[in-house]
Write a protein that holds these residues in place. Structure first.
Motif, PDB file in Angstrom:
ATOM      1  N   ARG A  45      31.041  54.888  42.274  1.00  0.00           N
ATOM      2  CA  ARG A  45      30.695  54.109  41.082  1.00  0.00           C
ATOM      3  C   ARG A  45      31.573  52.868  40.975  1.00  0.00           C
ATOM      4  O   ARG A  45      31.097  51.763  40.703  1.00  0.00           O
ATOM      5  N   MET A  46      32.893  53.002  41.175  1.00  0.00           N
ATOM      6  CA  MET A  46      33.803  51.875  41.029  1.00  0.00           C
ATOM      7  C   MET A  46      33.610  50.833  42.137  1.00  0.00           C
ATOM      8  O   MET A  46      33.898  49.652  41.937  1.00  0.00           O
ATOM      9  N   SER A  47      33.107  51.258  43.279  1.00  0.00           N
ATOM     10  CA  SER A  47      32.914  50.348  44.409  1.00  0.00           C
ATOM     11  C   SER A  47      31.601  49.586  44.343  1.00  0.00           C
ATOM     12  O   SER A  47      31.487  48.509  44.941  1.00  0.00           O
ATOM     13  N   THR A  48      30.609  50.125  43.639  1.00  0.00           N
ATOM     14  CA  THR A  48      29.263  49.550  43.695  1.00  0.00           C
ATOM     15  C   THR A  48      28.738  49.022  42.372  1.00  0.00           C
ATOM     16  O   THR A  48      27.955  48.067  42.354  1.00  0.00           O
ATOM     17  N   ASP A  49      29.124  49.602  41.267  1.00  0.00           N
ATOM     18  CA  ASP A  49      28.595  49.204  39.964  1.00  0.00           C
ATOM     19  C   ASP A  49      29.259  47.904  39.515  1.00  0.00           C
ATOM     20  O   ASP A  49      30.481  47.827  39.412  1.00  0.00           O
ATOM     21  N   THR A  50      28.463  46.888  39.239  1.00  0.00           N
ATOM     22  CA  THR A  50      29.018  45.590  38.841  1.00  0.00           C
ATOM     23  C   THR A  50      29.743  45.648  37.504  1.00  0.00           C
ATOM     24  O   THR A  50      30.501  44.737  37.165  1.00  0.00           O
ATOM     25  N   ALA A  51      29.526  46.710  36.730  1.00  0.00           N
ATOM     26  CA  ALA A  51      30.212  46.861  35.447  1.00  0.00           C
ATOM     27  C   ALA A  51      31.601  47.471  35.597  1.00  0.00           C
ATOM     28  O   ALA A  51      32.373  47.494  34.636  1.00  0.00           O
ATOM     29  N   SER A  52      31.925  47.970  36.791  1.00  0.00           N
ATOM     30  CA  SER A  52      33.210  48.654  36.961  1.00  0.00           C
ATOM     31  C   SER A  52      34.364  47.657  36.926  1.00  0.00           C
ATOM     32  O   SER A  52      34.235  46.493  37.325  1.00  0.00           O
ATOM     33  N   ILE A  54      36.981  47.594  38.756  1.00  0.00           N
ATOM     34  CA  ILE A  54      37.401  47.192  40.094  1.00  0.00           C
ATOM     35  C   ILE A  54      36.516  46.066  40.629  1.00  0.00           C
ATOM     36  O   ILE A  54      37.008  45.110  41.244  1.00  0.00           O
ATOM     37  N   LYS A  55      35.213  46.126  40.368  1.00  0.00           N
ATOM     38  CA  LYS A  55      34.310  45.055  40.797  1.00  0.00           C
ATOM     39  C   LYS A  55      34.508  43.793  39.957  1.00  0.00           C
ATOM     40  O   LYS A  55      34.505  42.677  40.487  1.00  0.00           O
ATOM     41  N   ARG A  56      34.702  43.941  38.656  1.00  0.00           N
ATOM     42  CA  ARG A  56      34.781  42.787  37.760  1.00  0.00           C
ATOM     43  C   ARG A  56      36.081  42.013  37.895  1.00  0.00           C
ATOM     44  O   ARG A  56      36.095  40.783  37.772  1.00  0.00           O
ATOM     45  N   PHE A  57      37.190  42.724  38.159  1.00  0.00           N
ATOM     46  CA  PHE A  57      38.489  42.071  38.098  1.00  0.00           C
ATOM     47  C   PHE A  57      39.139  41.837  39.457  1.00  0.00           C
ATOM     48  O   PHE A  57      40.255  41.317  39.531  1.00  0.00           O
ATOM     49  N   THR A  58      38.454  42.228  40.532  1.00  0.00           N
ATOM     50  CA  THR A  58      38.935  41.925  41.878  1.00  0.00           C
ATOM     51  C   THR A  58      38.253  40.654  42.363  1.00  0.00           C
ATOM     52  O   THR A  58      37.021  40.585  42.391  1.00  0.00           O
ATOM     53  N   PRO A  59      38.990  39.610  42.741  1.00  0.00           N
ATOM     54  CA  PRO A  59      38.371  38.348  43.154  1.00  0.00           C
ATOM     55  C   PRO A  59      37.443  38.521  44.352  1.00  0.00           C
ATOM     56  O   PRO A  59      37.679  39.360  45.236  1.00  0.00           O
ATOM     57  N   GLU A  60      36.381  37.749  44.370  1.00  0.00           N
ATOM     58  CA  GLU A  60      35.437  37.755  45.484  1.00  0.00           C
ATOM     59  C   GLU A  60      36.165  37.402  46.768  1.00  0.00           C
ATOM     60  O   GLU A  60      36.943  36.446  46.828  1.00  0.00           O
ATOM     61  N   GLY A  61      35.954  38.181  47.808  1.00  0.00           N
ATOM     62  CA  GLY A  61      36.570  37.914  49.096  1.00  0.00           C
ATOM     63  C   GLY A  61      37.953  38.489  49.273  1.00  0.00           C
ATOM     64  O   GLY A  61      38.484  38.486  50.388  1.00  0.00           O
ATOM     65  N   ALA A  62      38.561  38.976  48.198  1.00  0.00           N
ATOM     66  CA  ALA A  62      39.898  39.572  48.299  1.00  0.00           C
ATOM     67  C   ALA A  62      39.789  41.008  48.797  1.00  0.00           C
ATOM     68  O   ALA A  62      38.739  41.652  48.691  1.00  0.00           O
ATOM     69  N   ASP A  63      40.878  41.533  49.356  1.00  0.00           N
ATOM     70  CA  ASP A  63      40.898  42.941  49.740  1.00  0.00           C
ATOM     71  C   ASP A  63      40.609  43.810  48.517  1.00  0.00           C
ATOM     72  O   ASP A  63      41.010  43.487  47.391  1.00  0.00           O
ATOM     73  N   MET A  64      39.915  44.932  48.747  1.00  0.00           N
ATOM     74  CA  MET A  64      39.514  45.788  47.643  1.00  0.00           C
ATOM     75  C   MET A  64      40.711  46.307  46.849  1.00  0.00           C
ATOM     76  O   MET A  64      40.599  46.601  45.654  1.00  0.00           O
ATOM     77  N   ASP A  65      41.875  46.404  47.474  1.00  0.00           N
ATOM     78  CA  ASP A  65      43.054  46.921  46.769  1.00  0.00           C
ATOM     79  C   ASP A  65      43.996  45.818  46.315  1.00  0.00           C
ATOM     80  O   ASP A  65      45.160  46.072  46.028  1.00  0.00           O
ATOM     81  N   SER A  66      43.534  44.581  46.208  1.00  0.00           N
ATOM     82  CA  SER A  66      44.406  43.466  45.853  1.00  0.00           C
ATOM     83  C   SER A  66      44.833  43.489  44.394  1.00  0.00           C
ATOM     84  O   SER A  66      45.877  42.937  44.039  1.00  0.00           O
ATOM     85  N   VAL A  67      44.047  44.117  43.524  1.00  0.00           N
ATOM     86  CA  VAL A  67      44.387  44.250  42.107  1.00  0.00           C
ATOM     87  C   VAL A  67      44.629  45.714  41.758  1.00  0.00           C
ATOM     88  O   VAL A  67      45.602  46.051  41.089  1.00  0.00           O
ATOM     89  N   PHE A  68      43.743  46.607  42.236  1.00  0.00           N
ATOM     90  CA  PHE A  68      43.825  48.036  41.954  1.00  0.00           C
ATOM     91  C   PHE A  68      44.107  48.776  43.257  1.00  0.00           C
ATOM     92  O   PHE A  68      43.257  48.829  44.150  1.00  0.00           O
ATOM     93  N   ASP A  69      45.294  49.331  43.358  1.00  0.00           N
ATOM     94  CA  ASP A  69      45.710  50.071  44.548  1.00  0.00           C
ATOM     95  C   ASP A  69      45.423  51.551  44.275  1.00  0.00           C
ATOM     96  O   ASP A  69      46.175  52.216  43.565  1.00  0.00           O
TER      97      ASP A  69
END
Length: 646
Positions: free
Chosen positions: A517-524, A526-541
């Motif tokens: 859910r956190m990886s795919t839902d645009t409302a999550s 992790i999706k909303r606050f991680t910059p486009e193109g950044a590593d998935m763990d750049s904000v939320f490890d």
């Protein structure tokens, strides 16, 4: 330690690749900076090291001294501070060089006319409080380690010594609103005065803070007119507990004895009694020989012979706190953001006997540093900066209150209400969590970053608002035993720990569903606050912990959110999945012959049937505890203070 992510490198892996845009081309201060740090004491050192982890920021750190601190000042390092140093990658060095305070001895006079005798011996840090000990290291060395982190960072930050903060003005119409005037105190500077502009200024410049005065803040509280002499000495003695921390009381006064690192040096805090009211020359009249003489009277029938004095000073006991920790009044906060902050001794002063001054000062800027980094990098809303004053003023007041109680205990000469040895020892034991630096709790009443405790029962041992209490685990990919809290780096990222329920980590499990859910839902979040193109763990490890043995986990079936592809080569990070299987709690993992009795779920009271999501702030404090199937509460928590990135 992870490296080689974006290509093979050689040499010291603690030296990061430089960010050329922030390397200084000349020896003088820049004209504009994002943050000006004033003072290189404990608070300034932590703030500089923390901000150095943001290569996109420009930072200048100035100090009126012409060179780094070399000796004296604070030395007690609480367990919580060692935990923080681990986040900077410095704990191994710290605990190797330090003296470990394992026991505290209590000495007093049991029979009038007799000399002192040992009345008690207490384990200094209770079992289970922290995986790290209480240690003793000179403040100068602590600061050196932190500034070394800054120098090895992508920003290659260095301190500009020989500049005194004079004054400032604020013009919010400017991109860098704060204009600061500095005065040269070192002859090598080409100019006698200098101005620069900053977006934020942080005063870490001590009890006589020029930054505090420039924003009209004042220290309020009491001075107890009671003097103590402190000296770091090399000595010869027949006192048997010279290499233990000791609290010593006699009719002649009190001593707090602190053995120092290196095996030979000793610090003595010596009670010199009351200071006559209005006697401003008292400190100037006292000599180190008089301090030594007072120490020998207190130590009778034992004695010390001082061979060398490395440093000494006189101070008066007092507890004071500033009326504000930034430049805003309460009625201004709704419409403005703070531009100038004060930290450490600039906003709270107290006696040295509780051993908390340096530690609380460092925690001030560990709290503030990541918030400044998040706001300046565009990740967080400016309102986040209001939480610094909200949270740290409460903590500072708790320090003041504790120090008043403890100072009265160890410095009392009240013949009408004498303090017994048992009372001193009992107060020491009661205050154990506080002196270990572990009593801080950011409650929802004072912090908008603290979630409600409605789901606290999912992980009762991770109390919301307290620091994340580490526990031993086994890393699944390579079977390495380690402390889970040691994955936390001082890099400004949020840690999210997914404690699996009985369904484990495979497809269809609660953890797998959460990750999907956190990886795919645009409302999550992790999706909303991680910059486009950044590593998935750049904000939320994000990390996963399972109840299964590490040998039973199929590494290829683990959710990709906790085994992400990273860097320019999309390499797999295998270091985010752990087993909570039983270990004996050693920093090195299992030791043959020692039987483990509890796993992490038992130690931290995690619900085995439901699991839990534990959100940990960049400064290692727990922001929230949530169920694995409650997504909106997770999203809403971060929406209050983060900027949407996409």
């Amino acid at each position: 330690m992870q490296y080689h992510l974006n290509g093979y490198t050689f040499g010291d892996p603690s030296v990061a690749a430089a960010a050329p845009e922030h390397i200084r081309k000349d020896a003088e201060l820049p004209e504009t900076v994002d943050v000006l740090v004033v003072g290189t004491g404990p608070a300034g050192a932590v703030l500089t090291a923390q901000l150095a982890q943001y290569p996109e920021l420009s930072v200048a750190t100035v100090d009126r001294r012409g060179e780094p601190l070399a000796r004296g000042h604070a030395d007690g390092v609480a367990c919580r501070t060692v935990e923080m140093f681990e986040a900077f990658g410095l704990a191994d060095t710290l605990v190797r060089e330090a003296l470990w305070v394992n026991e505290t001895a209590f000495w007093s006079v049991e029979n009038p006319g007799d000399g002192i005798t040992r009345t008690g011996l207490v384990q200094d840090v209770a079992d289970g409080l922290s995986e790290f000990p209480h240690v003793i290291v000179n403040q100068a060395r602590m600061q050196e380690l932190l500034f070394d982190v800054a120098a090895k960072s992508p920003s290659r930050f260095e301190v500009d010594y020989g500049w005194q903060y004079v004054s400032q003005t604020i013009d919010e119409s400017e991109e860098h609103p704060v204009e600061v005037t500095l005065e040269a105190t070192a002859q090598e500077h080409a100019e006698t005065t200098r101005t620069l502009r900053a977006k934020y200024v942080v005063g870490c410049d001590g009890a006589r803070s020029a930054v505090r005065e420039s924003v009209g803040r004042q220290l309020h509280g009491d001075v107890q007119n009671h003097a103590w002499g402190v000296m770091d000495v090399l000595l010869v003695t027949d006192f048997p507990d010279i290499r233990k921390k000791a609290v010593i009381s006699s009719d002649a006064g009190s001593i707090i004895l602190i053995p120092r690192e290196g095996g030979y040096l000793v610090r003595l805090y010596v009670d010199l009694g009351a200071v006559p009211e209005g006697d401003t020359e008292f400190r100037k009249r006292i000599t180190v020989e008089q301090v030594t003489e007072s120490a020998n009277k207190i130590l009778d029938p034992y004695s010390i012979e001082v061979r060398e004095v490395a440093w000494w000073s006189i101070y008066e006991v007092g507890q004071r706190i500033a009326d504000g920790f930034d430049n805003l009044n309460d009625d201004e906060r709704a419409d403005r953001q703070p531009r100038i902050f004060i930290a450490g001794d600039a906003c709270h002063t107290h006696s040295a006997k509780a051993g908390q001054g340096m530690n609380v000062s460092m925690q001030d800027t560990f709290n503030l540093g990541w918030k400044l980094g998040a706001v300046l990098s565009g990740q967080a809303k400016p309102e986040l900066l209001h939480t610094y004053s909200e949270e740290r003023k409460v903590t500072a007041q708790e320090l003041i209150d504790y120090d008043i109680r403890w100072s009265k205990m160890v410095g009392s000469r009240d013949a009408d209400q004498p303090v017994t040895p048992d009372e001193v020892e009992e107060q020491f034991v009661r205050g154990g969590q506080f002196t270990a630096g572990l009593a801080t709790r950011y409650t929802p009443d004072f912090s908008t970053l603290t979630g409600p405790d409605t789901q606290q029962d999912l992980a009762a041992g991770f109390e919301i608002g307290t620091r994340f209490h580490s526990s031993p685990v086994i890393r699944v990919a390579d079977a390495k035993p380690l402390q889970l809290g040691h994955v936390h780096r001082a890099d400004g990222r949020w840690r999210v720990y997914l404690f699996a329920d009985t369904t484990g980590l495979t497809e269809g499990s609660a953890v797998a569903n959460w990750c999907e859910r956190m990886s795919t839902d645009t409302a999550s979040a992790i999706k909303r606050f991680t910059p486009e193109g950044a590593d998935m763990d750049s904000v939320f490890d994000v990390y996963a912990v399972t109840q299964q043995s590490h040998t039973d986990v199929d590494i290829n079936a683990v959710p990709k959110l906790v085994q992400p592809a990273k860097g320019k080569f999309a390499l797999t990070d295998y270091e985010k999945v752990f087993s909570a299987e039983k270990t004996n709690g050693s920093l090195l993992g299992n030791i043959p012959g020692l039987e483990a009795t509890q796993d992490m779920y038992d130690l931290r009271e995690i619900d085995r049937n439901r699991g839990a999501v534990v959100i940990v702030r960049p400064d290692q404090y727990i922001g929230h505890v949530l169920p694995l199937d409650e997504f909106e509460a997770f999203d809403n928590y971060f929406a209050t203070f983060l900027h949407q990135a996409r």
